[in-house]
Scaffold this motif. Sequence first.
Motif, short mmCIF file in Angstrom:
data_model
loop_
_atom_site.label_atom_id
_atom_site.label_comp_id
_atom_site.label_asym_id
_atom_site.label_seq_id
_atom_site.Cartn_x
_atom_site.Cartn_y
_atom_site.Cartn_z
N GLN A 61 -8.84 -10.63 15.03
CA GLN A 61 -7.88 -9.69 14.50
C GLN A 61 -6.63 -10.41 14.03
OE1 GLN A 61 -7.14 -6.71 17.51
NE2 GLN A 61 -8.72 -5.38 16.67
N LEU A 62 -5.93 -9.75 13.12
CA LEU A 62 -4.68 -10.27 12.59
C LEU A 62 -3.50 -9.60 13.27
CD1 LEU A 62 -5.57 -10.12 8.79
CD2 LEU A 62 -5.86 -12.07 10.33
N GLN A 63 -2.35 -10.24 13.14
CA GLN A 63 -1.09 -9.61 13.55
C GLN A 63 -0.29 -9.36 12.27
OE1 GLN A 63 -1.96 -12.80 15.23
NE2 GLN A 63 -3.26 -11.37 16.35
N LEU A 64 0.22 -8.14 12.13
CA LEU A 64 0.92 -7.76 10.90
C LEU A 64 2.28 -7.15 11.23
CD1 LEU A 64 -2.33 -6.48 10.67
CD2 LEU A 64 -1.66 -6.89 8.32
N VAL A 65 3.28 -7.52 10.43
CA VAL A 65 4.62 -6.99 10.61
C VAL A 65 5.14 -6.54 9.25
CG1 VAL A 65 6.97 -7.46 11.34
CG2 VAL A 65 5.06 -8.51 12.57
N GLU A 66 5.52 -5.26 9.16
CA GLU A 66 6.07 -4.71 7.92
C GLU A 66 7.59 -4.84 7.91
OE1 GLU A 66 2.75 -1.84 9.32
OE2 GLU A 66 4.46 -2.90 10.19
N SER A 67 8.15 -4.93 6.71
CA SER A 67 9.59 -4.92 6.54
C SER A 67 9.90 -4.41 5.14
CB SER A 67 10.19 -6.32 6.74
OG SER A 67 9.64 -7.23 5.81
N GLY A 68 11.17 -4.06 4.93
CA GLY A 68 11.61 -3.67 3.60
C GLY A 68 11.83 -2.19 3.39
N GLY A 69 11.54 -1.39 4.40
CA GLY A 69 11.78 0.04 4.25
C GLY A 69 13.26 0.37 4.22
N GLY A 70 13.55 1.63 3.91
CA GLY A 70 14.94 2.06 3.88
C GLY A 70 15.11 3.37 3.17
N LEU A 71 16.35 3.68 2.86
CA LEU A 71 16.71 4.91 2.15
C LEU A 71 16.97 4.58 0.69
CD1 LEU A 71 17.63 7.91 2.11
CD2 LEU A 71 19.92 7.09 2.73
N VAL A 72 16.37 5.34 -0.20
CA VAL A 72 16.53 5.12 -1.63
C VAL A 72 16.59 6.47 -2.34
CG1 VAL A 72 14.04 4.94 -2.04
CG2 VAL A 72 15.63 3.81 -3.60
N GLN A 73 17.30 6.52 -3.44
CA GLN A 73 17.39 7.75 -4.21
C GLN A 73 16.13 7.96 -5.05
OE1 GLN A 73 21.02 7.54 -6.50
NE2 GLN A 73 22.26 8.25 -4.77
N PRO A 74 15.83 9.20 -5.39
CA PRO A 74 14.69 9.45 -6.29
C PRO A 74 14.83 8.65 -7.57
CG PRO A 74 15.45 11.50 -5.32
CD PRO A 74 16.45 10.45 -4.92
N GLY A 75 13.72 8.07 -8.00
CA GLY A 75 13.72 7.22 -9.18
C GLY A 75 14.00 5.76 -8.88
N GLY A 76 14.38 5.46 -7.66
CA GLY A 76 14.70 4.10 -7.27
C GLY A 76 13.46 3.30 -6.89
N SER A 77 13.71 2.08 -6.43
CA SER A 77 12.64 1.15 -6.09
C SER A 77 12.86 0.53 -4.72
CB SER A 77 12.56 0.03 -7.14
OG SER A 77 12.28 0.52 -8.42
N LEU A 78 11.77 0.14 -4.10
CA LEU A 78 11.78 -0.63 -2.86
C LEU A 78 10.60 -1.58 -2.90
CD1 LEU A 78 12.43 1.88 0.10
CD2 LEU A 78 13.93 0.01 -0.63
N ARG A 79 10.73 -2.70 -2.22
CA ARG A 79 9.59 -3.61 -2.04
C ARG A 79 9.35 -3.80 -0.56
NH1 ARG A 79 8.61 -9.94 -3.75
NH2 ARG A 79 10.01 -10.27 -1.98
#
Length: 126
Positions: A1-19
Amino acid sequence: QLQLVESGGGLVQPGGSLRLSCTISGDNPDLHAIGWFRQAPGKEREGVSCTSGTGSWKKYADSVQGRFTISRAPAGTTVYLQMNSLKSEDTAIYYCAGAVHAMCPVNFQSALFNSWGQGTQVTVSA
């Protein structure tokens, strides 16, 4: 099995972008497809996107096709989800997951993903 860690979430306005980023550790990560899933309050978890072990093959849910782009770093140890033109309905906790095989499961069958990250919150709101 792998170990996975997510990052990069947050609050953004409609029409905006996140990675979002999924950092992967463990043996032979390139032997595992990596998928992104999301779960909104009161809704079932749904598959969003998936990339094969080599990163050469990709698939998207209809709801994000043309707005989201999945990519995998050459070493195979990081997978990104670029999210553009975000909508309020994209609000959810986003999870990355490692599949049993190098190819993405048909229809994002979650039973074929055996490694999961802890999730990162994405909120799209004005």
